[in-house]
Scaffold this motif. Sequence first.
Motif, PDB file in Angstrom:
ATOM      1  N   LEU A 119       0.826  -1.204   0.000  1.00 57.01           N
ATOM      2  CA  LEU A 119       0.000   0.000   0.000  1.00 57.01           C
ATOM      3  C   LEU A 119       0.863   1.258   0.000  1.00 57.01           C
ATOM      4  CD1 LEU A 119      -3.136   0.714   0.574  1.00 57.01           C
ATOM      5  CD2 LEU A 119      -2.339   1.077   2.888  1.00 57.01           C
ATOM      6  N   ASP A 120       1.843   1.302   0.881  1.00 60.10           N
ATOM      7  CA  ASP A 120       2.729   2.460   0.972  1.00 60.10           C
ATOM      8  C   ASP A 120       3.546   2.631  -0.307  1.00 60.10           C
ATOM      9  OD1 ASP A 120       1.795   2.892   3.540  1.00 60.10           O
ATOM     10  OD2 ASP A 120       3.517   1.949   4.508  1.00 60.10           O
ATOM     11  N   GLN A 121       4.030   1.531  -0.850  1.00 61.04           N
ATOM     12  CA  GLN A 121       4.855   1.609  -2.049  1.00 61.04           C
ATOM     13  C   GLN A 121       4.034   2.046  -3.262  1.00 61.04           C
ATOM     14  OE1 GLN A 121       8.107  -1.216  -2.489  1.00 61.04           O
ATOM     15  NE2 GLN A 121       7.384  -1.574  -4.565  1.00 61.04           N
ATOM     16  N   ALA A 122       2.794   1.572  -3.371  1.00 63.25           N
ATOM     17  CA  ALA A 122       1.926   1.992  -4.476  1.00 63.25           C
ATOM     18  C   ALA A 122       1.634   3.487  -4.377  1.00 63.25           C
ATOM     19  CB  ALA A 122       0.630   1.186  -4.477  1.00 63.25           C
ATOM     20  N   HIS A 123       1.431   3.969  -3.181  1.00 64.57           N
ATOM     21  CA  HIS A 123       1.191   5.399  -2.962  1.00 64.57           C
ATOM     22  C   HIS A 123       2.418   6.205  -3.385  1.00 64.57           C
ATOM     23  CE1 HIS A 123       0.600   9.073  -0.449  1.00 64.57           C
ATOM     24  NE2 HIS A 123      -0.617   8.936  -0.952  1.00 64.57           N
ATOM     25  N   ASP A 124       3.588   5.754  -2.983  1.00 61.44           N
ATOM     26  CA  ASP A 124       4.845   6.418  -3.341  1.00 61.44           C
ATOM     27  C   ASP A 124       5.028   6.436  -4.866  1.00 61.44           C
ATOM     28  OD1 ASP A 124       7.390   7.589  -2.351  1.00 61.44           O
ATOM     29  OD2 ASP A 124       8.281   5.817  -3.304  1.00 61.44           O
ATOM     30  N   LEU A 125       4.769   5.299  -5.491  1.00 59.73           N
ATOM     31  CA  LEU A 125       4.895   5.204  -6.947  1.00 59.73           C
ATOM     32  C   LEU A 125       3.895   6.127  -7.636  1.00 59.73           C
ATOM     33  CD1 LEU A 125       6.295   3.888  -9.344  1.00 59.73           C
ATOM     34  CD2 LEU A 125       4.681   1.993  -9.160  1.00 59.73           C
ATOM     35  N   GLY A 126       2.688   6.227  -7.089  1.00 57.02           N
ATOM     36  CA  GLY A 126       1.692   7.136  -7.637  1.00 57.02           C
ATOM     37  C   GLY A 126       2.180   8.572  -7.648  1.00 57.02           C
ATOM     38  N   HIS A 127       2.844   8.980  -6.590  1.00 60.87           N
ATOM     39  CA  HIS A 127       3.403  10.335  -6.546  1.00 60.87           C
ATOM     40  C   HIS A 127       4.467  10.512  -7.631  1.00 60.87           C
ATOM     41  CE1 HIS A 127       1.324  12.131  -3.207  1.00 60.87           C
ATOM     42  NE2 HIS A 127       1.528  11.055  -2.478  1.00 60.87           N
ATOM     43  N   MET A 128       5.246   9.479  -7.885  1.00 59.40           N
ATOM     44  CA  MET A 128       6.248   9.575  -8.959  1.00 59.40           C
ATOM     45  C   MET A 128       5.577   9.689 -10.319  1.00 59.40           C
ATOM     46  SD  MET A 128       9.434   7.103  -8.090  1.00 59.40           S
ATOM     47  CE  MET A 128       9.070   6.159  -6.647  1.00 59.40           C
ATOM     48  N   VAL A 129       4.608   8.809 -10.577  1.00 59.39           N
ATOM     49  CA  VAL A 129       3.918   8.790 -11.862  1.00 59.39           C
ATOM     50  C   VAL A 129       3.226  10.133 -12.131  1.00 59.39           C
ATOM     51  CG1 VAL A 129       1.976   7.723 -13.096  1.00 59.39           C
ATOM     52  CG2 VAL A 129       3.642   6.286 -11.922  1.00 59.39           C
ATOM     53  N   MET A 130       2.684  10.731 -11.098  1.00 58.18           N
ATOM     54  CA  MET A 130       1.985  12.007 -11.246  1.00 58.18           C
ATOM     55  C   MET A 130       2.929  13.211 -11.179  1.00 58.18           C
ATOM     56  SD  MET A 130      -1.028  11.267 -11.783  1.00 58.18           S
ATOM     57  CE  MET A 130      -2.469  10.320 -11.439  1.00 58.18           C
ATOM     58  N   GLY A 131       4.235  12.948 -11.014  1.00 57.18           N
ATOM     59  CA  GLY A 131       5.208  14.037 -10.962  1.00 57.18           C
ATOM     60  C   GLY A 131       5.148  14.841  -9.683  1.00 57.18           C
ATOM     61  N   ARG A 132       4.666  14.225  -8.600  1.00 59.42           N
ATOM     62  CA  ARG A 132       4.510  14.935  -7.326  1.00 59.42           C
ATOM     63  C   ARG A 132       5.392  14.386  -6.216  1.00 59.42           C
ATOM     64  NH1 ARG A 132      -1.947  14.447  -7.470  1.00 59.42           N
ATOM     65  NH2 ARG A 132      -2.332  15.762  -9.269  1.00 59.42           N
ATOM     66  N   HIS A 133       6.286  13.489  -6.535  1.00 62.34           N
ATOM     67  CA  HIS A 133       7.136  12.890  -5.497  1.00 62.34           C
ATOM     68  C   HIS A 133       8.119  13.935  -4.978  1.00 62.34           C
ATOM     69  CE1 HIS A 133       9.994  10.127  -3.594  1.00 62.34           C
ATOM     70  NE2 HIS A 133       8.969   9.303  -3.529  1.00 62.34           N
ATOM     71  N   PRO A 134       8.294  14.017  -3.657  1.00 57.43           N
ATOM     72  CA  PRO A 134       9.171  15.058  -3.110  1.00 57.43           C
ATOM     73  C   PRO A 134      10.638  14.932  -3.530  1.00 57.43           C
ATOM     74  CG  PRO A 134       8.403  13.570  -1.370  1.00 57.43           C
ATOM     75  CD  PRO A 134       7.669  13.209  -2.616  1.00 57.43           C
ATOM     76  N   GLU A 135      11.099  13.729  -3.855  1.00 56.22           N
ATOM     77  CA  GLU A 135      12.500  13.547  -4.229  1.00 56.22           C
ATOM     78  C   GLU A 135      12.740  13.561  -5.736  1.00 56.22           C
ATOM     79  OE1 GLU A 135      13.946  10.053  -2.250  1.00 56.22           O
ATOM     80  OE2 GLU A 135      13.044  10.684  -0.365  1.00 56.22           O
ATOM     81  N   THR A 136      11.711  13.219  -6.526  1.00 54.10           N
ATOM     82  CA  THR A 136      11.910  13.134  -7.972  1.00 54.10           C
ATOM     83  C   THR A 136      11.175  14.196  -8.766  1.00 54.10           C
ATOM     84  OG1 THR A 136      10.043  11.618  -8.285  1.00 54.10           O
ATOM     85  CG2 THR A 136      12.217  10.629  -7.837  1.00 54.10           C
ATOM     86  N   GLY A 137      10.118  14.753  -8.169  1.00 53.13           N
ATOM     87  CA  GLY A 137       9.304  15.709  -8.923  1.00 53.13           C
ATOM     88  C   GLY A 137       8.837  15.063 -10.214  1.00 53.13           C
ATOM     89  N   ALA A 138       8.900  15.790 -11.306  1.00 57.01           N
ATOM     90  CA  ALA A 138       8.495  15.269 -12.612  1.00 57.01           C
ATOM     91  C   ALA A 138       9.707  14.883 -13.462  1.00 57.01           C
ATOM     92  CB  ALA A 138       7.641  16.305 -13.343  1.00 57.01           C
ATOM     93  N   ASP A 139      10.875  14.813 -12.848  1.00 58.59           N
ATOM     94  CA  ASP A 139      12.121  14.527 -13.570  1.00 58.59           C
ATOM     95  C   ASP A 139      12.243  13.032 -13.868  1.00 58.59           C
ATOM     96  OD1 ASP A 139      14.724  14.170 -14.466  1.00 58.59           O
ATOM     97  OD2 ASP A 139      15.610  15.462 -12.924  1.00 58.59           O
ATOM     98  N   MET A 140      12.008  12.647 -15.123  1.00 66.17           N
ATOM     99  CA  MET A 140      12.055  11.231 -15.516  1.00 66.17           C
ATOM    100  C   MET A 140      13.446  10.625 -15.323  1.00 66.17           C
ATOM    101  SD  MET A 140       9.072  10.281 -16.047  1.00 66.17           S
ATOM    102  CE  MET A 140       9.173   8.703 -16.840  1.00 66.17           C
ATOM    103  N   GLU A 141      14.481  11.429 -15.379  1.00 65.39           N
ATOM    104  CA  GLU A 141      15.838  10.930 -15.136  1.00 65.39           C
ATOM    105  C   GLU A 141      15.984  10.439 -13.695  1.00 65.39           C
ATOM    106  OE1 GLU A 141      18.275  10.635 -17.484  1.00 65.39           O
ATOM    107  OE2 GLU A 141      16.821  11.346 -18.957  1.00 65.39           O
ATOM    108  N   LYS A 142      15.194  10.960 -12.805  1.00 73.18           N
ATOM    109  CA  LYS A 142      15.206  10.521 -11.408  1.00 73.18           C
ATOM    110  C   LYS A 142      14.153   9.445 -11.156  1.00 73.18           C
ATOM    111  CE  LYS A 142      16.781  14.919  -9.514  1.00 73.18           C
ATOM    112  NZ  LYS A 142      16.400  16.087  -8.695  1.00 73.18           N
ATOM    113  N   ILE A 143      13.033   9.546 -11.860  1.00 74.76           N
ATOM    114  CA  ILE A 143      11.929   8.607 -11.635  1.00 74.76           C
ATOM    115  C   ILE A 143      12.251   7.214 -12.148  1.00 74.76           C
ATOM    116  CG2 ILE A 143       9.533   8.064 -12.269  1.00 74.76           C
ATOM    117  CD1 ILE A 143       9.017  11.113 -12.291  1.00 74.76           C
TER     118      ILE A 143
END
Length: 184
Positions: A119-143
């Motif tokens: 559950l936690d990992q899917a939520h984290d991945l969702g933030h990456m996919v939506m470009g809202r992750h605090p560590e990766t933002g929308a940067d595909m090179e980081k995602i």
Amino acid sequence: VTEKITHEAMMADFADPSIDDRFRRLLSTAKPIKWGLFHHAQTSTYFKDRACLIGDSAHASMPFQAAGAAQGIEDALILTNVLAEIAGRPERGEAQLPAIRASLAGYDAVRRPRAQRQLDQAHDLGHMVMGRHPETGADMEKILPRILEGRVNWLWYHDMNEDVEEALKHTRTLLGAGPNGKNA
């Protein structure tokens, strides 16, 4: 992750004359959204007394790992095994409640940590996919490296037989039996 829509647009989905008008009246009080995705962060337990939660009722997951249905099947596998463990016991009715609680505690002890991790990992991945992750933002090179780093190996290549045995061991311990099911 939702889209607000008008009440009329929502009601258009329920225009079929075979749909009960009482249901339509109930919907008249709703605040309509489309494609609502919901994340239930933590559940303190998946059981109480003789009742237990499985599948989305226990761990509603964001869809970004495509693992929600599999988690429900894993729940069912563990739950059927711990209940089968106590099915042959002679107790019935109220006298069976301690064994039921022990089996549900065995289910909870094994399933909740694994399901919560997914559950936690899917939520984290969702933030990456939506470009809202605090560590990766929308940067595909980081995602992309974070997605491809084997983050689902623990989920996909897991031996569920080990989980069944762990749940049975937990159940047996609570029942006062040894790990092999014999009375200590």
